[in-house]
Motif scaffolding. Structure first.
Motif, PDB file in Angstrom:
ATOM      1  N   TYR A  37      29.354  50.237  39.232  1.00  0.00           N
ATOM      2  CA  TYR A  37      30.479  49.509  39.818  1.00  0.00           C
ATOM      3  C   TYR A  37      29.988  48.748  41.052  1.00  0.00           C
ATOM      4  CZ  TYR A  37      33.295  52.525  36.831  1.00  0.00           C
ATOM      5  OH  TYR A  37      33.840  53.172  35.744  1.00  0.00           O
ATOM      6  N   GLY A  38      30.733  47.719  41.459  1.00  0.00           N
ATOM      7  CA  GLY A  38      30.300  46.919  42.597  1.00  0.00           C
ATOM      8  C   GLY A  38      31.434  46.556  43.540  1.00  0.00           C
ATOM      9  N   ILE A  39      31.150  46.615  44.835  1.00  0.00           N
ATOM     10  CA  ILE A  39      32.080  46.188  45.882  1.00  0.00           C
ATOM     11  C   ILE A  39      31.332  45.198  46.766  1.00  0.00           C
ATOM     12  CG2 ILE A  39      33.294  46.893  47.975  1.00  0.00           C
ATOM     13  CD1 ILE A  39      34.811  47.874  45.663  1.00  0.00           C
ATOM     14  N   GLY A  40      31.960  44.075  47.105  1.00  0.00           N
ATOM     15  CA  GLY A  40      31.289  43.084  47.943  1.00  0.00           C
ATOM     16  C   GLY A  40      32.208  42.495  48.992  1.00  0.00           C
ATOM     17  N   TYR A  41      31.679  42.349  50.193  1.00  0.00           N
ATOM     18  CA  TYR A  41      32.413  41.746  51.299  1.00  0.00           C
ATOM     19  C   TYR A  41      31.661  40.520  51.795  1.00  0.00           C
ATOM     20  CZ  TYR A  41      34.900  46.223  51.482  1.00  0.00           C
ATOM     21  OH  TYR A  41      35.646  47.339  51.166  1.00  0.00           O
ATOM     22  N   CYS A  42      32.394  39.436  52.053  1.00  0.00           N
ATOM     23  CA  CYS A  42      31.823  38.238  52.679  1.00  0.00           C
ATOM     24  C   CYS A  42      30.600  37.733  51.909  1.00  0.00           C
ATOM     25  CB  CYS A  42      31.498  38.533  54.141  1.00  0.00           C
ATOM     26  SG  CYS A  42      32.917  39.137  55.079  1.00  0.00           S
ATOM     27  N   PHE A  43      29.435  37.749  52.515  1.00  0.00           N
ATOM     28  CA  PHE A  43      28.210  37.279  51.857  1.00  0.00           C
ATOM     29  C   PHE A  43      27.968  38.064  50.570  1.00  0.00           C
ATOM     30  CE2 PHE A  43      23.736  37.107  50.930  1.00  0.00           C
ATOM     31  CZ  PHE A  43      23.291  35.864  51.363  1.00  0.00           C
ATOM     32  N   GLY A  44      28.171  39.365  50.614  1.00  0.00           N
ATOM     33  CA  GLY A  44      27.914  40.209  49.445  1.00  0.00           C
ATOM     34  C   GLY A  44      28.834  39.949  48.279  1.00  0.00           C
ATOM     35  N   ALA A  45      30.006  39.366  48.527  1.00  0.00           N
ATOM     36  CA  ALA A  45      30.969  39.113  47.453  1.00  0.00           C
ATOM     37  C   ALA A  45      30.391  38.167  46.400  1.00  0.00           C
ATOM     38  CB  ALA A  45      32.259  38.533  48.033  1.00  0.00           C
ATOM     39  N   LYS A  46      29.667  37.156  46.838  1.00  0.00           N
ATOM     40  CA  LYS A  46      29.070  36.197  45.905  1.00  0.00           C
ATOM     41  C   LYS A  46      28.173  36.906  44.899  1.00  0.00           C
ATOM     42  CE  LYS A  46      25.926  32.196  45.719  1.00  0.00           C
ATOM     43  NZ  LYS A  46      26.826  31.162  45.161  1.00  0.00           N
TER      44      LYS A  46
END
Length: 331
Positions: free
Chosen positions: A194-203
């Protein structure tokens, strides 16, 4: 969906806008012009909010695939089954106390969380300390302020030029392969990653949730003029992202795994007209399970753990965490 009141812009959400000719200025991402992207990053991407009082990270620093990571586990792991969660941060990186505490929150819900150093020991440059630059009417202080802002924007641009898909994705693939080997039980228990991303990591969560999850490998295999680039299955089983930066509509068009998106109303860093709306239409056309929630009255970056005085922002931060957690739990 969150209310539709007018969004406010806090200092931590100010975009690094540069008055240049969009027709000639090139993006740090090949093939995209600055006009296509809009502004790049805001204060929240380079500077943490104050950490919650009295809280300390409970995980550890380790390596996976030769890449530094912050790894945090449920208290009863490995005696109780867990699921593997890849958490990608904003520019403050894996050593940020707030990012580590945020990972711990997911670990407390039964996930073995891996936060990789996606910047190869080169987190985003901290913003210039503006406290000493007094904003008054004197021409000298105005010059100081503009100079500090220019230096900050230049440093961020240089940093972004060093961290593109060509440099970030190979690091992530090494971490993922290392995690599959070391935490095979968690991968098997969750039937995937599974993956969670915020800001830069969202891309990058969106890329890993798509058919171009390893575009560099596809390019190395060559392309067929009629069929286009080699496509692969998404690496992630499901993903959830909040207020992405540097996301393109092509990132969303390529998504194939279920995704949840927390966006901010009128966010110049994640354009509704140029990115979000065409991306949603593509996911609908491709029959990709997705949910988009737009939060208003909060700054870009609100979902990243950190203390705010504004009760509205605090409430929305808690709500976004619950929605993102619920999404991956339901998949």
């Amino acid at each position: 969906m969150a209310d539709n009141e007018q969004a406010t812009r806090a200092p931590e959400s100010d975009a690094q806008e540069r008055p240049t000719d969009p027709a000639v200025e090139q993006s740090v991402f090949p093939g995209d012009t600055r006009a296509q992207q809009g502004p790049t990053m805001g204060e929240h991407c380079t500077t943490d909010r104050p950490a919650p009082t009295g809280e300390k990270p409970s995980g550890e620093l380790s390596k996976l695939g030769g890449i530094d990571c912050y790894i945090t586990k449920p208290t009863d792991y490995p005696h109780a089954p867990s699921k593997l969660l890849l958490l990608l941060t904003g520019g403050t990186g894996y050593k940020s106390t707030n990012n580590q505490l945020q990972a711990d929150k997911y670990a407390s819900e039964g996930y073995l969380v891996v936060v990789p150093d996606q910047f190869n020991n080169d987190p985003a440059p901290n913003s210039v300390d503006m406290a000493e630059v007094q904003q008054d009417t004197s021409w000298l202080e105005s010059i100081k302020l503009k100079t500090a802002e220019g230096i900050k924007s230049f440093m961020i641009d240089m940093w972004l030029a060093r961290h593109t898909p060509e440099t970030v994705l190979p690091l992530l693939h090494k971490v993922i392969e290392g995690a599959k080997e070391e935490f095979a039980d968690a991968v098997a228990n969750g039937d995937g990653i599974y993956g969670i991303g915020y800001c830069f990591g969202a891309k990058y969560i969106l890329i890993l949730a798509g058919e171009n999850a390893d575009p560099l490998a596809a390019q190395s295999q060559g392309t067929d003029e009629e069929q286009g680039a080699v496509k692969k299955e998404p690496i992630l089983k499901a993903g959830a992202v909040a207020h992405g930066t540097m996301v393109t509509k092509e990132d969303l068009e390529g998504v194939r795994a279920p995704v949840y998106i927390a966006a901010v109303k009128d966010d110049p860093l994640f354009s509704e007209d140029e990115v979000l709306t065409p991306g949603r239409r593509a996911m609908e056309s491709n029959k990709v399970e997705h949910e988009v929630q737009v939060f208003s009255g909060v700054p870009h970056g609100f979902a990243v753990l950190g203390d705010y005085d504004d009760a509205k922002i605090k409430q929305s931060q808690t709500q976004a965490f619950g929605q993102m957690l619920g999404w991956i739990q339901s998949h």
